[in-house]
Design an enzyme around this catalytic site. Structure first.
Site, PDB file in Angstrom:
ATOM      1  N   ARG A 206     -28.731  78.587  37.047  1.00  0.00           N
ATOM      2  CA  ARG A 206     -29.960  79.211  37.548  1.00  0.00           C
ATOM      3  C   ARG A 206     -31.073  78.167  37.687  1.00  0.00           C
ATOM      4  NH1 ARG A 206     -27.812  83.877  34.560  1.00  0.00           N
ATOM      5  NH2 ARG A 206     -28.585  83.018  32.619  1.00  0.00           N
ATOM      6  N   ASP A 247     -26.205  94.157  44.374  1.00  0.00           N
ATOM      7  CA  ASP A 247     -25.317  94.490  43.260  1.00  0.00           C
ATOM      8  C   ASP A 247     -24.917  95.956  43.410  1.00  0.00           C
ATOM      9  OD1 ASP A 247     -24.737  92.957  40.361  1.00  0.00           O
ATOM     10  OD2 ASP A 247     -24.424  95.127  40.330  1.00  0.00           O
ATOM     11  N   SER A 248     -23.706  96.257  42.980  1.00  0.00           N
ATOM     12  CA  SER A 248     -23.232  97.635  43.124  1.00  0.00           C
ATOM     13  C   SER A 248     -23.703  98.529  41.978  1.00  0.00           C
ATOM     14  CB  SER A 248     -21.698  97.647  43.195  1.00  0.00           C
ATOM     15  OG  SER A 248     -21.175  97.008  42.055  1.00  0.00           O
ATOM     16  N   ASP A 297     -21.634  85.054  42.878  1.00  0.00           N
ATOM     17  CA  ASP A 297     -21.228  85.001  41.456  1.00  0.00           C
ATOM     18  C   ASP A 297     -20.509  86.304  41.103  1.00  0.00           C
ATOM     19  OD1 ASP A 297     -20.964  84.268  38.807  1.00  0.00           O
ATOM     20  OD2 ASP A 297     -23.013  84.788  38.262  1.00  0.00           O
ATOM     21  N   CYS A 337     -15.387  83.131  37.646  1.00  0.00           N
ATOM     22  CA  CYS A 337     -15.348  83.160  36.174  1.00  0.00           C
ATOM     23  C   CYS A 337     -13.979  83.637  35.702  1.00  0.00           C
ATOM     24  CB  CYS A 337     -16.461  84.038  35.620  1.00  0.00           C
ATOM     25  SG  CYS A 337     -16.345  85.752  36.115  1.00  0.00           S
TER      26      CYS A 337
HETATM   27  N1  SAH Z   1     -25.180  86.192  38.669  1.00  0.00           N
HETATM   28  C1  SAH Z   1     -25.423  87.148  37.623  1.00  0.00           C
HETATM   29  C2  SAH Z   1     -24.139  87.649  36.987  1.00  0.00           C
HETATM   30  C3  SAH Z   1     -23.195  88.354  37.932  1.00  0.00           C
HETATM   31  S1  SAH Z   1     -22.046  89.372  37.128  1.00  0.00           S
HETATM   32  C4  SAH Z   1     -26.373  86.552  36.599  1.00  0.00           C
HETATM   33  O1  SAH Z   1     -26.773  85.371  36.740  1.00  0.00           O
HETATM   34  O2  SAH Z   1     -26.759  87.247  35.658  1.00  0.00           O
HETATM   35  C5  SAH Z   1     -21.257  90.218  38.413  1.00  0.00           C
HETATM   36  C6  SAH Z   1     -22.041  91.392  38.995  1.00  0.00           C
HETATM   37  O3  SAH Z   1     -21.292  91.873  40.117  1.00  0.00           O
HETATM   38  C7  SAH Z   1     -22.226  92.600  38.106  1.00  0.00           C
HETATM   39  O4  SAH Z   1     -23.603  92.877  37.977  1.00  0.00           O
HETATM   40  C8  SAH Z   1     -21.529  93.777  38.845  1.00  0.00           C
HETATM   41  O5  SAH Z   1     -22.263  94.990  38.764  1.00  0.00           O
HETATM   42  C9  SAH Z   1     -21.513  93.269  40.256  1.00  0.00           C
HETATM   43  N2  SAH Z   1     -20.441  93.763  41.136  1.00  0.00           N
HETATM   44  C10 SAH Z   1     -19.137  93.926  40.860  1.00  0.00           C
HETATM   45  N3  SAH Z   1     -18.447  94.272  41.963  1.00  0.00           N
HETATM   46  C11 SAH Z   1     -19.353  94.323  42.988  1.00  0.00           C
HETATM   47  C12 SAH Z   1     -19.257  94.586  44.388  1.00  0.00           C
HETATM   48  N4  SAH Z   1     -18.090  94.857  44.954  1.00  0.00           N
HETATM   49  N5  SAH Z   1     -20.383  94.509  45.120  1.00  0.00           N
HETATM   50  C13 SAH Z   1     -21.569  94.230  44.536  1.00  0.00           C
HETATM   51  N6  SAH Z   1     -21.718  93.941  43.236  1.00  0.00           N
HETATM   52  C14 SAH Z   1     -20.627  93.988  42.467  1.00  0.00           C
END
Ligand code: SAH
Length: 393
Positions: A206, A247-248, A297, A337
């Site tokens: 970040r 985000d979903s 991510d 990850c």
């Molecule tokens: N980059 C973030 C962490 C991401 S974790 C940080 O720095 O804190 C992964 C995220 O993807 C989660 O919040 C989850 O809700 C979201 N997610 C999972 N599948 C998804 C999809 N198909 N579309 C959008 N978001 C999704």
């Protein structure tokens, strides 16, 4: 003391100080869930003290390779203290950090994060679970803190034959907290959030993202899988003109929006979409929208190597779409990850995505987890988070 005896040849990984003993390596012996066993070679030579897990494929996890060592409260107090003391030498710009990172800290199956004066722990293996009360005492003793919340509500507990559990283990306090990372404040919820509430492992990424935003004067930024908006706040702090976060999860989006406000940014500089990333990327492409920087991510697509093939296609797809809507000269911060995807394979996936998108780029940086999520030289499985910073040609 119960003993497990390994098959001939299976002592080799223990000689290399690898802490996992698979079901197939064991010739005979067993114990109750989480019980300490003496691990012997096929000739009866001492190899390790380990926690037995009757239902897991990883049938035992090593506590110690030293024969004179006793696995008792003193042992856990010492290991916790060592893990916490090691962090004092790490470069961590936050009041929230990982204090214990499982196998890498000699405590298989135990994860402990600190958010200010609150500890959040996950007991993910039979051994860590069996010693839960002892470990809780050790953690309070080493840190001088009082509040400890348990987040052992992960599906991986089923592999160890353990039920999901969550709640206060020691004292009580608020579960909605605010952490201070770099120069910004981020709200999280330790009871409802993912993992222990926050993705501490992306802290350094970040900060790098904020630095790129500042240096390149990024205007239009897209943060995919934004969770509570860590990269969104980073981009805004770096001066990005406008950030779109996807985000979903409704709860994650609400926290992300609150985090933008909490840091004093003009709400007009941020757009939040509660949507599927894949579908959104396709829509942006269809409508001709493009971005100066994109973060990808995603959640863990491949928990183990067995899922790697299907996960590879999913990673390739989102990276292909992202590269298509990235402007020339723009930057892509792309991550995996998944423990089942190696750094080398991830690079190949992104290369394939570039070919399919008809786009090439410079790899500016390779990213990994923040230093409080260490891997050790004897435990390569510790490398789960890998990222590439790609600048489109
Ligand atoms: N980059 C973030 C962490 C991401 S974790 C940080 O720095 O804190 C992964 C995220 O993807 C989660 O919040 C989850 O809700 C979201 N997610 C999972 N599948 C998804 C999809 N198909 N579309 C959008 N978001 C999704």
């Amino acid at each position: 003391m119960k003993t497990i005896r390994l098959r001939e040849g299976k002592e080799r990984s223990l000689h290399k100080r690898h802490p996992w003993i698979f079901e197939s390596a064991i010739a005979r012996g067993g114990a109750d869930s989480g019980e300490t066993v003496r691990v012997e070679s096929h000739t009866g030579q001492f190899l390790a003290w380990a926690a037995f897990s009757p239902s897991s494929k990883i049938r035992a996890r090593v506590w110690s390779f030293e024969e004179p060592e006793r696995i008792d409260p003193t042992f856990f107090a010492r290991r916790c203290a060592e893990a916490i003391q090691a962090r004092a030498r790490f470069d961590i710009a936050s009041d929230a950090l990982r204090l214990v990172h499982g196998e890498s800290d000699g405590l298989p199956g135990l994860v402990v994060d600190r958010y200010g004066d609150t500890l959040v722990a996950q007991f993910l293996s039979a051994g860590a679970h069996r010693w839960k009360e002892t470990i809780a005492d050790a953690l309070l003793g080493c840190t001088g803190l009082q509040k400890l919340f348990e987040r052992s509500d992960t599906s991986s507990r089923a592999l160890e034959g353990l039920p999901e559990q969550a709640g206060w283990l020691r004292s009580e306090g608020p579960t909605a907290l605010v952490l201070k990372e770099h120069a910004w404040q981020l709200g999280l919820n330790i009871a409802k959030g993912h993992k222990t509430g926050f993705y501490l492992d992306q802290r350094d990424s970040r900060q790098r993202f904020a630095a790129y935003a500042r240096r390149l004067g990024l205007q239009q930024v897209l943060n995919c899988y934004s969770y509570t908006g860590g990269f969104t706040v980073a981009a805004l702090a770096g001066g990005a003109g406008h950030v779109t976060s996807i985000d979903s999860s409704e709860g994650a989006i609400a926290l992300a929006r609150a985090n933008v406000a909490r840091n004093g940014f003009d709400p007009d500089r941020a757009t939040f979409l509660e949507a599927d990333v894949n579908a959104s990327l396709r829509q942006f492409h269809a409508s001709g929208q493009s971005f100066d920087a994109i973060v990808l991510d995603p959640p863990k697509f491949a928990p183990t190597v067995a899922h790697a093939e299907r996960a590879s296609r999913a990673y390739k797809d989102i990276n292909r779409l992202a590269l298509k809507i990235l402007r020339p000269g723009g930057v892509l911060f792309t991550y995996s990850c998944s423990g089942g995807i190696s750094a080398d394979l991830f690079h190949k996936i992104v290369a394939g995505a570039g070919i399919d998108a008809g786009v090439d780029g410079f790899i500016h940086e390779r990213m990994g987890g923040a230093p409080d999520h260490p891997m050790t030289i004897q435990f390569p499985e510790g490398e789960y988070l890998k990222g590439l910073v790609v600048m489109r040609k």
